[in-house]
Design an enzyme around this catalytic site. Structure first.
Site, PDB file in Angstrom:
ATOM      1  N   CYS A   1      88.740  56.253  50.914  1.00  0.00           N
ATOM      2  CA  CYS A   1      87.817  57.099  50.152  1.00  0.00           C
ATOM      3  C   CYS A   1      88.536  58.189  49.366  1.00  0.00           C
ATOM      4  O   CYS A   1      87.929  58.843  48.515  1.00  0.00           O
ATOM      5  CB  CYS A   1      86.780  57.707  51.086  1.00  0.00           C
ATOM      6  SG  CYS A   1      85.623  56.492  51.767  1.00  0.00           S
TER       7      CYS A   1
ATOM      8  N   LYS B   1      88.416  57.933  45.494  1.00  0.00           N
ATOM      9  CA  LYS B   1      87.177  58.140  44.739  1.00  0.00           C
ATOM     10  C   LYS B   1      87.433  58.957  43.480  1.00  0.00           C
ATOM     11  O   LYS B   1      88.358  59.770  43.419  1.00  0.00           O
ATOM     12  CB  LYS B   1      86.148  58.887  45.597  1.00  0.00           C
ATOM     13  CG  LYS B   1      85.422  58.040  46.624  1.00  0.00           C
ATOM     14  CD  LYS B   1      84.337  58.869  47.301  1.00  0.00           C
ATOM     15  CE  LYS B   1      83.481  58.031  48.221  1.00  0.00           C
ATOM     16  NZ  LYS B   1      82.394  58.832  48.848  1.00  0.00           N
TER      17      LYS B   1
ATOM     18  N   ASP C   1      79.896  50.068  48.667  1.00  0.00           N
ATOM     19  CA  ASP C   1      81.087  50.896  48.845  1.00  0.00           C
ATOM     20  C   ASP C   1      82.304  49.990  48.965  1.00  0.00           C
ATOM     21  O   ASP C   1      82.271  48.993  49.689  1.00  0.00           O
ATOM     22  CB  ASP C   1      80.957  51.760  50.107  1.00  0.00           C
ATOM     23  CG  ASP C   1      81.777  53.041  50.008  1.00  0.00           C
ATOM     24  OD1 ASP C   1      82.966  52.950  49.634  1.00  0.00           O
ATOM     25  OD2 ASP C   1      81.242  54.116  50.298  1.00  0.00           O
TER      26      ASP C   1
ATOM     27  N   HIS D   1      81.154  38.555  46.149  1.00  0.00           N
ATOM     28  CA  HIS D   1      81.769  38.352  44.833  1.00  0.00           C
ATOM     29  C   HIS D   1      83.227  38.769  44.901  1.00  0.00           C
ATOM     30  O   HIS D   1      83.590  39.734  45.594  1.00  0.00           O
ATOM     31  CB  HIS D   1      81.038  39.190  43.781  1.00  0.00           C
ATOM     32  CG  HIS D   1      81.533  38.962  42.390  1.00  0.00           C
ATOM     33  ND1 HIS D   1      81.374  37.770  41.726  1.00  0.00           N
ATOM     34  CD2 HIS D   1      82.197  39.788  41.540  1.00  0.00           C
ATOM     35  CE1 HIS D   1      81.905  37.863  40.516  1.00  0.00           C
ATOM     36  NE2 HIS D   1      82.420  39.073  40.377  1.00  0.00           N
TER      37      HIS D   1
END
Length: 332
Positions: A21, A24, A69, A141
C-alpha cells in the site's frame, strides 16, 4: 514444476518500484484527481467515493458492498505476497461492516521476466486467503505488465442500516486499533535487505473478519482499515468527514517488533513521509518527536481496523473530541 522447484533466488520486491500500500498515489493528489467525478450518494447508492468501498442498497436490510485493491509485491515470497494482497482486498468489505461473498483476481505479470510458476504461487496464496474468509473466488483478469501486481475485486453484503462508515465518528468515544503499526518500515527493510519479519507477515495475513464482527457487536458505526495513508492519514479522513478531532495517545499505540529499530536504521517508505506532510497542516503535535510522527503516519499494508468506539480485546489508542478549529488530528 512443484513449489520446491521454483527459483529460490527470485526476490519479487526487486521487480517493483514500490511495495504494498506504500505504492498508492499520494492522498492529496488522489483527492484532486477524483474531485467531482462521481455523483453524490442517493437512496440506492448508500456510499460512493470517499470510503473503503461502494455500497448499494438492494432491498430492505440487504446491501451490496463492492471494492477493488491491488499492489506491487511487499514481500519476496510469491505465495505470501498473494495471501497478503488478497487479505488486504478483503479488508475493505470488513471495514464497511460487511461479509465478503465473491472475489475475482487482478493480476499484472512481467511474463518475459518472471516465470509463470511464480504467478501461479501468487494466485494460490490469494485463493487460500479467500477460502479462509469463506469467500468464493471466480476467475478474474490478467495483463502483461512491466511490474508484478496482484489483488482482487471483492463483492460482499451487509446491512445498509448497520454499516461501518468513515463519516460517522462522534465526540466522546474512544479510538480502537485492532492491529499493530510499523508494517511499512519493516516491509521497506525487507525490500532492502531480504530479512524476513515473521510477525509482520502474520499481521498482514490475518483477516479483519473477527475485529469487524466485534466492532459491530460493540455498537460501532464508524471504522476504516489502516492501509497506505497510515494511522494519521486515516484518522484525518475520519475526523474531517465527521466534523470532530481525533486525539491520539502515542504511548498507547502498539507496534510490530523491530519497527522502531528499522526506523532508526533509515528504512522509511516515501509514502510514510508523504502521509505526514499531507496531514501536517491540520495536525497538532507540539512536543512530539518527528520519528514518532513518522511511525504514526507509516504506510501500512493489510493493517487493522480503526474503530470509533471501544472494541473488547483490542487496544484503545485515543479518543474523538469536539472539533478544535482546523485541527483534525492531535497527538499527545
Amino acid at each position: 514444476m512443484t513449489t520446491t522447484d521454483l527459483p529460490a533466488t527470485v526476490r519479487l520486491t526487486q521487480y517493483a518500484h514500490g511495495g504494498g500500500c506504500a505504492c498508492k498515489i499520494p492522498p492529496g493528489e488522489l483527492e484532486e484527481m477524483v474531485a467531482d467525478l462521481a455523483p453524490p450518494p442517493g437512496e440506492d447508492l448508500v456510499v460512493g467515493v470517499g470510503d473503503d468501498a461502494a455500497v448499494v442498497r438492494v432491498r430492505g436490510g440487504l446491501a451490496v458492498i463492492a471494492t477493488a485493491d491491488f499492489f506491487t509485491p511487499v514481500v519476496d515470497d510469491a505465495y505470501t505476497f498473494g495471501r497478503i494482497a488478497a487479505t488486504n482486498a478483503l479488508s475493505d468489505v470488513y471495514a464497511m461492516g460487511g461479509t465478503p461473498l465473491v472475489a475475482v483476481n487482478l493480476l499484472g505479470w512481467p511474463r518475459e521476466v518472471l516465470p509463470p510458476e511464480l504467478a501461479r504461487e501468487v494466485l494460490r496464496g490469494g485463493a487460500d486467503a479467500a477460502a479462509a474468509a469463506g469467500c468464493h473466488l471466480g476467475g478474474g483478469h490478467s495483463i502483461d505488465d512491466p511490474e508484478p501486481k496482484y489483488g482482487m475485486a471483492v463483492t460482499g453484503t451487509g446491512d445498509p442500516e448497520r454499516l461501518l462508515r468513515n463519516d460517522a465518528a462522534v465526540a466522546g468515544v474512544p479510538i480502537t486499533l485492532t492491529k499493530p503499526l510499523g508494517l511499512g518500515v519493516l516491509n521497506n527493510r525487507h525490500k532492502s535487505t531480504g530479512e524476513v519479519f515473521e510477525e509482520a507477515v502474520a499481521v498482514m495475513t490475518t483477516l479483519n473478519a473477527a475485529s469487524s464482527q466485534a466492532a459491530l457487536a460493540a455498537g460501532a458505526r464508524c471504522a476504516t482499515d489502516v492501509t497506505g495513508f497510515g494511522l494519521l492519514g486515516h484518522l484525518h479522513e475520519i475526523a474531517r468527514a465527521s466534523g470532530v478531532t481525533a486525539v491520539v495517545d502515542a504511548a498507547a499505540v502498539p507496534y510490530v517488533d523491530g519497527a522502531r529499530e528499522s526506523l532508526a536504521a533509515g528504512f522509511v517508505p516515501g509514502g510514510s513521509r508523504r502521509n505526514l506532510e499531507w496531514v501536517r497542516p491540520t495536525l497538532d503535535a507540539d512536543g512530539v518527536d518527528e520519528d514518532e510522527l513518522v511511525l504514526l503516519a507509516d504506510a501500512q499494508t493489510s493493517g487493522g481496523l480503526l474503530v470509533a468506539g471501544e472494541v473488547p480485546g483490542y487496544p484503545v489508542v485515543g479518543e474523538f473530541t469536539p472539533a478544535r478549529g482546523g485541527v483534525t488530528v492531535a497527538v499527545r
